[in-house]
Scaffold this active site. Structure first.
Site, short mmCIF file in Angstrom:
data_model
loop_
_atom_site.label_atom_id
_atom_site.label_comp_id
_atom_site.label_asym_id
_atom_site.label_seq_id
_atom_site.Cartn_x
_atom_site.Cartn_y
_atom_site.Cartn_z
CG ASP A 17 -1.89 1.05 1.07
OD1 ASP A 17 -2.18 1.17 -0.37
OD2 ASP A 17 -3.02 1.51 2.03
N GLY A 18 0.53 2.58 -0.19
CA GLY A 18 1.13 3.48 -0.51
C GLY A 18 1.82 4.05 -1.53
CG ASN A 65 -7.23 -2.44 -5.78
OD1 ASN A 65 -6.54 -2.63 -6.38
ND2 ASN A 65 -7.97 -1.43 -5.51
#
Length: 239
Positions: A17-18, A65
């Protein structure tokens, strides 16, 4: 490292993540962060054999997503295709076996063909097992597994009275893999986001503040070393 002396995790699963926030902090498009994240995958996977990690599973694209902008989704699909094309020979030479989990039906034909290609190309590798979760969701996986199990019951291949908690895992996408010992999530978020819901029932978790493109081998080693100090009781009590 033998099972008797092993202190680190054999199977590590990572929620990467990120990437988007990493790019936005730099005033750049989110897709630039995803490209930086792909480069980080290369480093972390290459480090696994030296760190005693036999299996690594990465969460690349979830069933949720698709809700992102069309531009970002298209860019990610293009990135997945380029990653497979550019990394196939390197992964083969490193002794890494590549597998994919998730529902492939919604993916485009070219991407599915590349997935089939790299799985076949690396099928005999044993030094490290890289599993890429692509169009994957834990609930979706359990639903698909249940459908397969139900078909076997309907056909008479499986007696309902023989179903135990060891039966369903044989129908999951991960049926050839051990359950993850450790699940890592980067970027400071503390949730599991529908990832390996069944398989991670007794996994240890590490939530790391670092954004995925900044998750270096040194940080990975530090997380693995903390795992070694944990006592895993699997619901029991130490006597």
């Amino acid at each position: 490292m033998t099972s008797e002396t092993r202190t680190g995790p054999r199977h590590v699963a990572i929620i990467m993540d990120g990437n988007g926030r990493w790019a936005q902090k730099r005033g750049r498009p989110r897709l630039l962060g995803h490209r930086a994240g792909a480069r980080r995958v290369r480093e972390i996977v290459a480090s696994c054999p030296d760190l005693g990690v036999d299996y690594v599973t990465i969460f690349a694209f979830s069933t949720e997503n698709w809700k992102r902008t069309q531009a970002e989704v298209s860019g990610l699909m293009s990135l997945f295709r380029r990653y497979i094309e550019s990394e196939a020979q390197t992964l083969l030479q490193q002794g890494t076996r590549v597998r994919f989990i998730g529902d492939r039906l919604r993916l485009d034909a070219k991407l599915r063909g590349l997935m089939d290609m790299i799985e076949a190309l690396t099928a005999h590798n044993t030094r490290c097992h890289l599993t890429i979760a692509l169009n994957y969701g834990g609930r979706d996986e359990v639903a698909r597994a249940t459908k397969r199990l139900a078909r076997d019951v309907a056909s008479g291949a499986l007696d309902p009275e023989d179903i135990t908690d060891e039966t369903l895992p044989r129908y999951l996408d991960t049926h050839v893999l051990p359950d993850p010992d450790l699940v890592i999530r980067t970027s400071g978020e503390a949730r599991i986001s529908n990832f390996l819901l069944w398989q991670s029932a007794y996994s240890e978790y590490e939530f790391v503040d670092t954004l995925w493109p900044d998750f270096t081998r040194e940080i990975f080693e530090d997380v693995l070393s903390r795992y070694g100090s944990r006592e895993r009781r699997f619901g029991g009590v130490k006597v």
